[in-house]
Design a protein around this motif. Sequence first.
Motif, short mmCIF file in Angstrom:
data_model
loop_
_atom_site.label_atom_id
_atom_site.label_comp_id
_atom_site.label_asym_id
_atom_site.label_seq_id
_atom_site.Cartn_x
_atom_site.Cartn_y
_atom_site.Cartn_z
N ASP A 148 0.81 -1.22 0.00
CA ASP A 148 0.00 0.00 0.00
C ASP A 148 0.85 1.27 0.00
OD1 ASP A 148 -2.55 1.02 -0.19
OD2 ASP A 148 -2.79 1.29 1.97
N LEU A 149 2.04 1.20 -0.58
CA LEU A 149 2.91 2.38 -0.61
C LEU A 149 2.35 3.38 -1.62
CD1 LEU A 149 6.39 0.60 -0.57
CD2 LEU A 149 5.05 1.46 1.36
N ALA A 150 2.11 4.60 -1.18
CA ALA A 150 1.40 5.57 -2.02
C ALA A 150 2.08 6.93 -2.10
CB ALA A 150 -0.02 5.75 -1.50
N TYR A 151 3.02 7.20 -1.20
CA TYR A 151 3.64 8.53 -1.15
C TYR A 151 5.13 8.40 -0.86
CZ TYR A 151 -1.22 10.03 -0.55
OH TYR A 151 -2.56 10.22 -0.71
N VAL A 152 5.83 9.54 -1.02
CA VAL A 152 7.24 9.63 -0.66
C VAL A 152 7.43 10.93 0.11
CG1 VAL A 152 9.62 9.84 -1.50
CG2 VAL A 152 8.02 8.30 -2.65
N SER A 153 8.18 10.85 1.18
CA SER A 153 8.49 12.06 1.95
C SER A 153 9.43 12.96 1.15
CB SER A 153 9.15 11.70 3.28
OG SER A 153 9.73 12.85 3.88
N PRO A 154 9.08 14.21 0.93
CA PRO A 154 9.97 15.11 0.18
C PRO A 154 11.24 15.45 0.94
CG PRO A 154 8.11 16.34 1.05
CD PRO A 154 7.83 14.89 1.33
#
Length: 244
Positions: A163-169
Amino acid sequence: MPVIRTPAIVCTVRRHGEHGAVVRVFTPDHGLQAGYVRGGRSTALRPVLMPANVVTAELRSRVNEQLASLTVELAASRAPYYTEPLAAAAFEWVTLLTAAVAPEDQPFPRLYAALSALLDLVCAAPSARWWVRAMVDYEALLLAELGFGLDLTRCAVTGGRTDLAYVSPRTARAVSLHAAGVYAEKLLPLPAFMTTDAEPDWEQLLQGFALTGHFIERQFFADRRADVLAARGLMIDRVKRIAV
């Protein structure tokens, strides 16, 4: 420096003096190399010294501190594809990026192989969507090879792999959909094709560019080389025109 004779991809050509040029080429075993090409602005050599062309390069230098003398023989020309605006923009961006950030004299065989395959794909792919995905992958690989890789293997908050959906900027680490919660708007979308074999649509490909572009700009071009990023902007603008 001993004589180096090697296949190479032409990356950048800068006029030097009345007739010569300083040329940066990317090689499989010696990484990025710079050399002075006598007559590099001549009618005979200009078609050879086009970014993305493959040449046989020979570099000679009497002392390590001296710019090498470079001679080139054309091995494979990609000049015909410069008539296609999107392909031309892709050539310009990826060769300029490589020349701008790769350290000289350090081998990056994986990066060379990926660049060679990407340039071939730009020429041969029946649809730009095929090579646009490869371009995102190349940018991600370049970040990794130079020590700034994205960690897309597990959630930074829960440690989970699904369920990986984002990346920390900030940290370049993946975040799952559930863990993002109210902070989702502050995170960068992670398109599925960057962690799976999913076939991306244009929206996801542009999300991929946004993701890699954030870290490329932060790590390599903060407060410098706006001209390099302008080449990337031109390529993405042309991608958007066909992203329907």
